[in-house]
Design an enzyme around this catalytic site. Structure first.
Site, short mmCIF file in Angstrom:
data_model
loop_
_atom_site.label_atom_id
_atom_site.label_comp_id
_atom_site.label_asym_id
_atom_site.label_seq_id
_atom_site.Cartn_x
_atom_site.Cartn_y
_atom_site.Cartn_z
N ILE A 15 33.94 0.11 9.41
CA ILE A 15 33.89 -1.30 9.84
C ILE A 15 35.33 -1.72 10.15
CG2 ILE A 15 34.10 -2.39 7.54
CD1 ILE A 15 31.54 -3.40 10.30
N GLY A 16 36.09 -0.77 10.69
CA GLY A 16 37.47 -1.05 11.11
C GLY A 16 37.46 -1.71 12.48
N LYS A 53 39.41 14.27 24.77
CA LYS A 53 38.55 13.57 25.73
C LYS A 53 38.26 14.45 26.95
CE LYS A 53 40.39 9.12 24.22
NZ LYS A 53 41.51 8.18 24.41
N VAL A 91 36.83 -0.68 15.60
CA VAL A 91 35.66 -0.51 16.46
C VAL A 91 34.39 -1.03 15.78
CG1 VAL A 91 34.23 1.15 17.71
CG2 VAL A 91 36.71 1.45 17.65
N GLY A 92 34.27 -0.75 14.49
CA GLY A 92 33.07 -1.17 13.76
C GLY A 92 32.94 -2.68 13.73
#
Lengths: 463, 463
Positions: A29-30, A223, A32-33
């Site tokens: 839940i940082g 990526k 991005v979260g």
């Protein structure tokens, strides 16, 4: 204001009950979260209408539960056990946005084995363990979706996997790391040296305290591994990507590139070769000179861009924010909506998200020595005239055709200082083989009057 | 070399038989139809692997059967009856690439009522009859897919409908007509007048013998209608799009725009407004000044580009070939693969392609008078000094704030001819209301010393 699209259509099929919401378990839940949670809440109605069902976060795993409560409030179950979320009986899909390629592998595999779909932003995890992870997904009839792992909010995974699915992809090239793009843009536009530009990037939050993954090109390599597998049907082969970061670049190279009509970007390239000299796939990350007038060369700051050449589509270019809380959340949620639309259909529908299957044997990754492109070479020399002669002789002896040669001077105060200082011979070659350039540079290194290590950068014409 | 993806996975579900090929009936075998057939044949193996089933053209309707045989050979049934294809018992999906908004409506409706999916490149048809057509699709549980109707090979429909589905779209702006982009690029880069640039475009095949649809902005309006419905959840409202083409542009405006730091493009804009002055949707096609350094301003020749601003994603940009046989075929086939992947699933899966449903009441299209932007005005005047005074007075009286004013002279030989000729007052305003600019121009028209019709172009900062 949730509308059931079924209810709007006089349908010939019997009335179907409103589908129940898609239940999401989040690990992390940082940045991005939290962004994902916020956007899901803010745009709840639109997302539900488009997905055909609601999307609800039912449980969140966080290391810092107090912080988690700040983000998600008190209506969502919280835990600090990722495996609890991964195998939770009330969860349909697990969003893995904690990052890292260690424990995350266990969580993701546990979710897949428990029959849960997985949506992840974790490029390192998939680049390193993707073969195993996609196989597990296929085995259990669930999907692993990873739009958020590459190029932030730009829907490039979807474009490659679906939008360009009619094509044989000839090559793709991407500016896919925002940290290094920001640094190089500052070096080129403000004349900063690498260390100073990095410090600015860190101060502004574009680079981490430990920036290694970004500045050494490792993040870009992760990526590129994913993009190449999707575009060219090759297995995930991170270890075969040739990786050079930006730490050796100097202000003088930005200046010389500009004089020659180019701009330097950290580029990931996956290019098919099918000529007399090589048949296979070039797979490489390194600083590259792009023609200054090309659109890609003008993608600056922390923006990302990917250009793709397809045999039918021709070339298409996709640009946007490569990172950011809500930018990455946009991609996570696009995947969640795709999963929501699957509606428990047959595994065939999951084929969209399965690891790409090549119809023919996948091309082999070529050794770097087989690379064929134009080169920028900068050789520090004691005497300009002798230096020119030595460099051109070495190039001629090794079959490297020359395009342009400049003699460049840099005084002790750096570029623009006209006092006696260091002279450089700067060369732009025509198309040459990497192996031949290697030999030419070895000869140059041994030549009398060469004053230090030559710099070699590859040119990418994006054509 | 068709591989059944199912066979590669040790699956926990019982062995499923290989799905049968998706059977395609084509109406039209012209530029786009022939390209579609060719790409389907050439990339057959890759496409089948990615779709999870083969895609076979089983019947083709063409006006010229001899030409059709040249393209498709003798293994495909031919007819010159479109309705035969539309309702053919052996066809799963009808590809409508004949064009036109007249008879094509009947063919498409017939196909939908017969339970066939439809894939079309026909922007005019959907812009004019889309409401009825999408409703019929929904009623019969089939999809109408139209990636090929907008921006050639760029998968913009998929990006808006799926890739950016997490977002509330704030605005989108597109260069979505290749003919006019080619003409304007020639005018700006080669200093040509409109007529000469049009003639070049026709000679090179970038413009039709009758170029009206393109140069009057109608084609762009068709496409904007589709983009706006998808992005903003508004109904298809072609008649509400404000449309201005490029026929009034002159070389002098390209020159003045460049002097001011801008480049002129024909732009389609769909922008949400939610301020004190207006709440709703600006929907307009017209020549626009873009900042010369912006990426969009450098999309030249016949290329297309669409920029989208989402509340989470930020801004994303998509560029590529806007037209062309195989470029458009790439989009047709992307839709065919989407349909193939549906695999006869429940109507919910079709939701992806259904007409977008707004979760909230759709914004109303604003009258043009409510448009709020910056303006470029060029007023031909008898006397430069008096002209400046009259123009600035009119602007001040009507509440139009001025940014920059130039006095521009053009001799009888055109731009660059220094002999005595026509003087112009050129103004760049700050942000102003269209209604106020209308009033100011009306005053200017009545002013002594104004020598002809003023030209008004809107500025788009793409921010």
């Amino acid at each position: 204001m949730y509308l059931d699209p079924q209810s709007l259509a006089p349908s010939s099929s019997p009335a179907t009950p409103a589908p129940r919401p898609l239940r999401v378990g989040m690990i992390g839940i940082g940045t991005v979260g939290a962004g994902t949670f916020r956007v899901l809440a803010r745009n709840q109605a639109e997302i539900a209408a488009r997905a055909g069902r609601g999307i609800e976060v039912v449980v969140v795993c966080a290391r810092n539960l107090a912080r988690a409560v700040d983000v998600v409030g008190t209506g969502v179950a919280l835990t600090n056990d990722p495996l609890l979320v991964a195998t939770h009986p009330d969860v349909d899909v697990v969003v893995e946005v904690a990052g890292g390629s260690g424990p995350a592998r266990d969580w993701v595999l546990a979710a897949l084995r428990a029959g849960r779909h997985v949506v992840t932003a974790n490029k390192a995890l998939l680049a390193e363990h993707g073969t195993e992870i996609f196989a597990a997904a296929r085995q259990h009839g669930v999907v692993v979706a990873y739009e958020a792992a590459v190029a932030g909010s730009i829907p490039i995974i979807k474009a490659l996997r679906e939008g360009l699915t009619a094509n044989r992809i000839e090559w793709l090239a991407g500016i896919i790391n925002g940290t290094t793009n920001f640094i190089l843009s500052r070096m080129a536009d403000a004349g900063l040296g690498f260390a100073e530009a990095l410090a600015q990037a860190q101060a502004l939050g574009y680079a981490e305290a430990d920036p290694t993954f970004d500045i050494e090109g490792i993040d870009a390599a992760h990526k590129l591994t994913l993009l190449a597998a999707l575009a060219h049907g090759v297995p995930l082969q991170l270890h075969k990507v040739h990786v050079e970061g930006i730490t050796q670049l100097q202000a003088i190279d930005m200046v010389c590139a500009e004089r020659l009509g180019y701009r330097i970007k950290l580029l990931g390239v996956a290019r098919r070769r099918d000529d007399a000299l090589a048949q296979g796939l070039e797979l490489r990350v390194h600083p590259a000179l792009l023609p200054a007038t090309h659109l890609m060369a003008q993608v600056n700051g922390s923006m990302n861009a990917v250009m793709v050449q397809g045999d039918a589509a021709g070339s298409t270019l996709y640009c946007g924010a490569g990172a950011g809380s809500e930018q990455t959340a946009s991609a996570v949620i696009a995947d969640l909506v795709d999963v929501a639309r699957l509606a428990g259909g047959a595994p065939t529908q999951h084929g969209v998200h399965a690891q790409p299957i090549a119809a023919a044997p996948a091309p082999a990754v070529l050794p770097m020595a087989a690379t064929r492109t134009r080169y920028y070479l900068r050789v520090p020399v004691a005497d300009a005239a002798q230096g020119c002669a030595q460099v051109t002789q070495a190039l001629a002896d090794c079959g490297v055709p020359l395009q342009t040669l400049l003699q460049h001077h840099e005084g002790p105060g750096g570029v623009g200082d006209l006092r006696a200082g260091q002279r450089h011979v700067v060369v732009l070659t025509q198309v040459a083989l990497e192996a031949d350039v290697d030999r030419a540079l070895a000869r140059v290194a041994g030549a009398a009057g060469v004053h230090g290590a030559a710099v070699r950068l590859r040119v990418e014409l994006l054509a």
